[in-house]
Scaffold this active site. Structure first.
Site, mmCIF file in Angstrom:
data_model
loop_
_atom_site.group_PDB
_atom_site.id
_atom_site.type_symbol
_atom_site.label_atom_id
_atom_site.label_comp_id
_atom_site.label_asym_id
_atom_site.label_seq_id
_atom_site.Cartn_x
_atom_site.Cartn_y
_atom_site.Cartn_z
ATOM 1 N N ARG A 48 1.314 48.050 31.981
ATOM 2 C CA ARG A 48 2.137 49.295 30.706
ATOM 3 C C ARG A 48 1.000 49.954 30.938
ATOM 4 O O ARG A 48 -0.290 50.101 31.351
ATOM 5 C CB ARG A 48 1.505 49.088 28.942
ATOM 6 C CG ARG A 48 2.369 49.287 28.256
ATOM 7 C CD ARG A 48 2.164 49.237 27.233
ATOM 8 N NE ARG A 48 2.522 49.995 25.633
ATOM 9 C CZ ARG A 48 2.366 49.848 24.546
ATOM 10 N NH1 ARG A 48 1.281 49.295 23.863
ATOM 11 N NH2 ARG A 48 2.934 51.401 24.216
ATOM 12 N N HIS A 49 1.467 51.533 30.431
ATOM 13 C CA HIS A 49 0.703 52.553 30.140
ATOM 14 C C HIS A 49 -0.673 52.376 29.390
ATOM 15 O O HIS A 49 -0.737 51.420 28.322
ATOM 16 C CB HIS A 49 1.863 53.781 30.596
ATOM 17 C CG HIS A 49 2.310 53.412 28.754
ATOM 18 N ND1 HIS A 49 1.770 53.765 27.916
ATOM 19 C CD2 HIS A 49 3.238 53.193 28.710
ATOM 20 C CE1 HIS A 49 2.696 53.378 27.035
ATOM 21 N NE2 HIS A 49 3.877 53.368 27.426
ATOM 22 N N ARG A 52 -1.227 56.629 24.429
ATOM 23 C CA ARG A 52 -0.552 57.928 24.706
ATOM 24 C C ARG A 52 -0.463 57.762 22.739
ATOM 25 O O ARG A 52 -0.775 57.821 22.016
ATOM 26 C CB ARG A 52 1.271 57.696 25.344
ATOM 27 C CG ARG A 52 1.549 56.861 24.392
ATOM 28 C CD ARG A 52 3.612 56.414 24.453
ATOM 29 N NE ARG A 52 3.950 55.863 24.126
ATOM 30 C CZ ARG A 52 4.435 54.847 22.616
ATOM 31 N NH1 ARG A 52 4.020 56.440 21.873
ATOM 32 N NH2 ARG A 52 4.711 54.516 22.244
ATOM 33 N N ARG A 129 3.263 59.162 31.379
ATOM 34 C CA ARG A 129 2.301 59.016 31.290
ATOM 35 C C ARG A 129 2.149 57.471 31.910
ATOM 36 O O ARG A 129 1.006 56.619 32.527
ATOM 37 C CB ARG A 129 2.893 58.003 29.347
ATOM 38 C CG ARG A 129 3.955 57.566 28.978
ATOM 39 C CD ARG A 129 4.115 57.495 28.213
ATOM 40 N NE ARG A 129 5.615 56.959 27.360
ATOM 41 C CZ ARG A 129 6.392 57.374 27.353
ATOM 42 N NH1 ARG A 129 6.470 58.393 27.382
ATOM 43 N NH2 ARG A 129 7.796 56.071 26.895
ATOM 44 N N ASP A 307 5.778 48.486 27.333
ATOM 45 C CA ASP A 307 5.600 47.402 27.497
ATOM 46 C C ASP A 307 7.140 46.186 26.730
ATOM 47 O O ASP A 307 7.318 45.770 26.876
ATOM 48 C CB ASP A 307 5.274 47.835 25.018
ATOM 49 C CG ASP A 307 6.092 48.855 24.946
ATOM 50 O OD1 ASP A 307 6.923 49.844 24.727
ATOM 51 O OD2 ASP A 307 6.315 49.009 23.572
#
Length: 443
Positions: A48-49, A52, A129, A307
């Protein structure tokens, strides 16, 4: 997947070897090399990034987009004065750089010390992102050394990250759509006793949140948006409104987790898996099989996503722990060749930077799962034809009835039109009328 397209030829998506049902048999029939020490052969990472800013603000939110340096939905960097490695205050860019360093330590001796394009393929969704997270991660995974340095003042090197436009992404951006059958399953999920009970139990709470936020038509499925915005603001030390008490936040978090189960589980989970997480699982299976059979292949395949991507995959595999995947969490697939020449798959989930990754195991297999068993156990979760399965469950007989009714309706319409035309002409010509030909007298 070369160039980022799923299913095209290249390291990211190798050419198919055989039909899915024959993959396990193929592996069993492959010639066995001489006995050797157990070795890691291939790794697939899905992460996942990082941290943010909120994706959006609610109508009454005191913190609108101008409060965030780069606007909504953007990867964050370390704020002035924030600890650099504190788990709660590490910002998005640093989170992924730290994950990259952890991966470098884990795969020391397997990956080359420096970046080689033949070894690594990275694909991301087409979001700032996730693209930036992949780049920050690669900076930690492949620190610049020697000849790869192009400027002594820059300790970074460009490494390609592949993507496709969001509307064309049929691999990493979940939920996948358009898919009429999945939408039908969602409607059916809303009719289940569990969903109905949760709706009744949370009706007053949702009404309170809707009044405080100004959001209309707030439901179990959309409450996660409120939690996400408040969570991001709280994480970045913005004071929350008085109504957003710790108890309210906890309840919103529970509804957020419920929304994931609504999407990918709760009702008909296997069919939902085939229409969602099973699509990515099919690509992972294909790459594992290819790596086990090809003499030359990359060592590392990386997916930078969201996610929902992790939840969809883990729920399809029935290994989901019920909680949202945290920022920079990473699911690992590791393909090993045993000393007898057979291949095994191990899975790990890194969701806490202070602890070693958690080992994961498929139901019906050990944590060190033989590759043929992994393929056999996951086969029911993989769609044979996603487009076809998305069209719904109407039988052939139902289709024939619909076609027959349509044909009969068309014939009946033509007959009615013909009858009306005849009647109109009969009424337009009264008895005794005779058409006078050109050239006759008109007296």
């Amino acid at each position: 997947m070369a160039g980022g397209q799923s299913g095209s030829r290249g390291w990211g998506s190798p050419p198919p070897l055989l039909l899915a049902r024959g993959l396990g048999l193929l592996l069993l029939l492959l010639p066995r090399p001489p006995a050797q020490a157990r070795s890691l052969r291939f790794v697939i990472l899905l992460y996942r990034h990082g941290d943010r800013s909120p994706v959006k603000a609610y109508p009454k939110d005191p913190y609108q987009e101008g409060e965030w340096p780069q606007g909504f939905g953007q990867l964050t960097k370390v704020c002035p004065g924030a600890p650099t490695l504190g788990l709660s205050r590490v910002e998005g860019m640093l989170q992924h750089w730290e994950l990259g360093q952890a991966l470098r330590r884990r795969y020391q001796g397997f990956l080359n010390a420096s970046y080689h394009r033949e070894e690594v393929y990275i694909r991301s969704t087409d979001f700032d992102r996730t693209l930036m997270s992949a780049e920050a991660n690669l900076a930690g995974l492949f620190p610049v050394e020697g000849a790869q340095s192009f400027n002594p003042n820059i300790t970074w090197q460009p490494i390609p990250v592949h993507t496709v436009p969001e509307a064309q992404d049929k691999l990493l951006k979940f939920p996948l759509g358009p898919c009429p059958r999945f939408e039908q399953l969602q409607n059916e999920t809303r009719q289940t006793p569990e969903y109905q009970n949760e709706t009744a139990k949370n009706a007053q709470f949702l009404e309170m949140v809707a009044n405080e936020t100004g959001v209309t038509d707030l439901t179990l499925e959309t409450a996660w948006n409120i939690y996400d915005t408040l969570f991001c603001e709280q994480t970045h030390d913005l004071p929350l409104p008085t109504w957003a008490s710790p108890q309210t936040m906890q309840r919103l978090r529970q509804l957020k987790d419920l929304s994931f189960r609504f999407l990918f589980g709760m009702y008909q989970p296997t069919e939902k898996a085939r229409l969602q997480g099973g699509v990515l699982l099919a690509e992972i299976r294909k790459n594992l099989t290819w790596a086990a059979s090809a003499s030359r292949h990359p060592k590392l395949l990386v997916y930078s996503a969201h996610d929902t991507t992790l939840v969809a995959l883990q729920m399809a595999l029935d290994i989901y722990n019920g909680e949202q995947a945290p920022y920079a969490s990473c699911h690992m697939f590791e393909l090993y060749q045993e000393d007898d020449g057979n291949f095994t798959v191990e899975m790990y989930f890194r969701n806490d930077s202070t602890k070693a990754p958690w080992p994961l195991a498929l139901l019906g297999c050990s944590q060190r799962c033989p590759l043929p068993d992994f393929l056999r156990l996951t086969l029911p979760l993989v769609p044979e034809d996603w487009e076809q399965e998305c069209q719904g469950t109407s039988s052939v007989a139902d289709t024939e009835v619909i076609v027959a009714l349509a044909v009969c309706g068309s014939i009946l319409s033509l007959l009615i039109l013909l009858l009306l035309t005849v009647l109109f002409r009969m009424q337009a010509q009264p008895p005794g009328y005779r058409h006078v030909a050109d050239g006759e007298d008109h007296a």
